[in-house]
Scaffold this active site. Sequence first.
Site, PDB file in Angstrom:
ATOM      1  N   VAL A 166      29.756   4.781  19.641  1.00 37.37           N
ATOM      2  CA  VAL A 166      28.437   4.436  20.161  1.00 37.37           C
ATOM      3  C   VAL A 166      27.347   4.820  19.169  1.00 37.37           C
ATOM      4  O   VAL A 166      26.461   4.019  18.849  1.00 37.37           O
ATOM      5  CB  VAL A 166      28.187   5.120  21.521  1.00 37.37           C
ATOM      6  N   ARG A 247      26.621  12.250  28.480  1.00 37.46           N
ATOM      7  CA  ARG A 247      27.101  12.883  29.699  1.00 37.46           C
ATOM      8  C   ARG A 247      26.097  13.927  30.162  1.00 37.46           C
ATOM      9  O   ARG A 247      25.398  14.542  29.349  1.00 37.46           O
ATOM     10  CB  ARG A 247      28.469  13.577  29.470  1.00 37.46           C
ATOM     11  N   GLU A 276      25.582  12.908  39.784  1.00 38.05           N
ATOM     12  CA  GLU A 276      25.408  11.461  39.680  1.00 38.05           C
ATOM     13  C   GLU A 276      25.844  10.763  40.962  1.00 38.05           C
ATOM     14  O   GLU A 276      26.954  11.013  41.457  1.00 38.05           O
ATOM     15  CB  GLU A 276      26.205  10.932  38.481  1.00 38.05           C
ATOM     16  N   HIS A 295      23.828   6.155  35.205  1.00 41.92           N
ATOM     17  CA  HIS A 295      25.051   6.091  34.399  1.00 41.92           C
ATOM     18  C   HIS A 295      25.578   4.662  34.312  1.00 41.92           C
ATOM     19  O   HIS A 295      26.770   4.392  34.505  1.00 41.92           O
ATOM     20  CB  HIS A 295      26.120   7.027  34.956  1.00 41.92           C
ATOM     21  N   ALA A 297      24.789   2.655  31.484  1.00 42.62           N
ATOM     22  CA  ALA A 297      24.679   2.169  30.102  1.00 42.62           C
ATOM     23  C   ALA A 297      25.905   1.365  29.680  1.00 42.62           C
ATOM     24  O   ALA A 297      25.801   0.358  28.989  1.00 42.62           O
ATOM     25  CB  ALA A 297      24.458   3.332  29.139  1.00 42.62           C
TER      26      ALA A 297
END
Length: 357
Positions: A166, A247, A276, A295, A297
């Site tokens: 990433v 994270r 989350e 979360h 993405a």
Amino acid sequence: MAANSKRVFYVKYLAHPIFSELLAGRADVRLDRLENESSEAEAAPILAAAHAYQIGAARDELAPRFHVDADLLRRAPNLLIVSSNGAGYDPVDVEACTRAGVLVVNQSGGNAHSVAEHTLGMMLTLSKRIIQSDRRLRRDRDVNRNDLIGNEVQGRTIGIVGLGNVGRRVAELCRGLLGMTVLAYDPYLSAEEIAARGAQEAELHDLMRRSDFVSINCPLTKESRGMIGAREFALMLPHAYFVTTARGFIHDEEALLAALTEKRIAGAGLDVWSKEPPPPEHPLLQLDNVLASPHTAGVTREARQNMGRIAAEQLLGVLDGGRPPRLINPEAWPRYSARFREAFGVTPASCDREQRA
């Protein structure tokens, strides 16, 4: 080998139906599904027989009794491999798996494009103050656009923490599309490797001090947990933005809240949280200079299909005696190899320790 002699299970979710479709093409593989609410009478025989566990649910979506820890490993004595969706493996105690001779793998790179695009989208939205403009228009009349002046991203400096799949893609986008200077902190890569991935090596404190945008793109490990706290936020420039699609628990949410409310940094883009999804009353969600997502993405149709395919192919390869390309704990290989031979009567391929990427 006998039909359905290789046992795989998952709980609640798979990344994509392609995972089960690929496994269904193999007569020697059986796939079982459990739910968070499955009774112990239903779960116990599936765990006891399982050779592989595909974790599809996120950390807080997965019931604690299905997190991979010493207790689950005792309940799954034949388990050989744990496979986690995406690059993260939060619900897995890697050290416990290593001690038990259980391999841990992920799908690193499967959603890299999606996460990198999300990172860039957050950076642009924050810098151009799009989120504040949207909120202002929805609640106020006669909005003065001069109160919402933003800044261009072109030519600025981004500091990337973690230059894996990433982070490397974020570097490519920022450098290629926007002509940004790219700094990177990654203790697992040499300066030459960092340069080959399109960035300049920097120590963490230097990166925090010099960057207009700080992007967190590393996995959650013992080393990275709590890595970005009050000291690191204090180093950031007053006009800088903090963005994380990695994270929760890598950054300290209370320290970030203090930095934002005291206007020591300009804003934040947060895709990951300590819980989350975060509750609507979360203090960070009350700030107009915080751009938030739950979360998501890496949650695109393309990424989900890619991760499902990668997960299935990697698991089948391991169950056929191959070496997984995305192995987290190569230290487990000697004991794993002996256990694999005991389970299936053949010795798996040799394993060379790989560098993290």
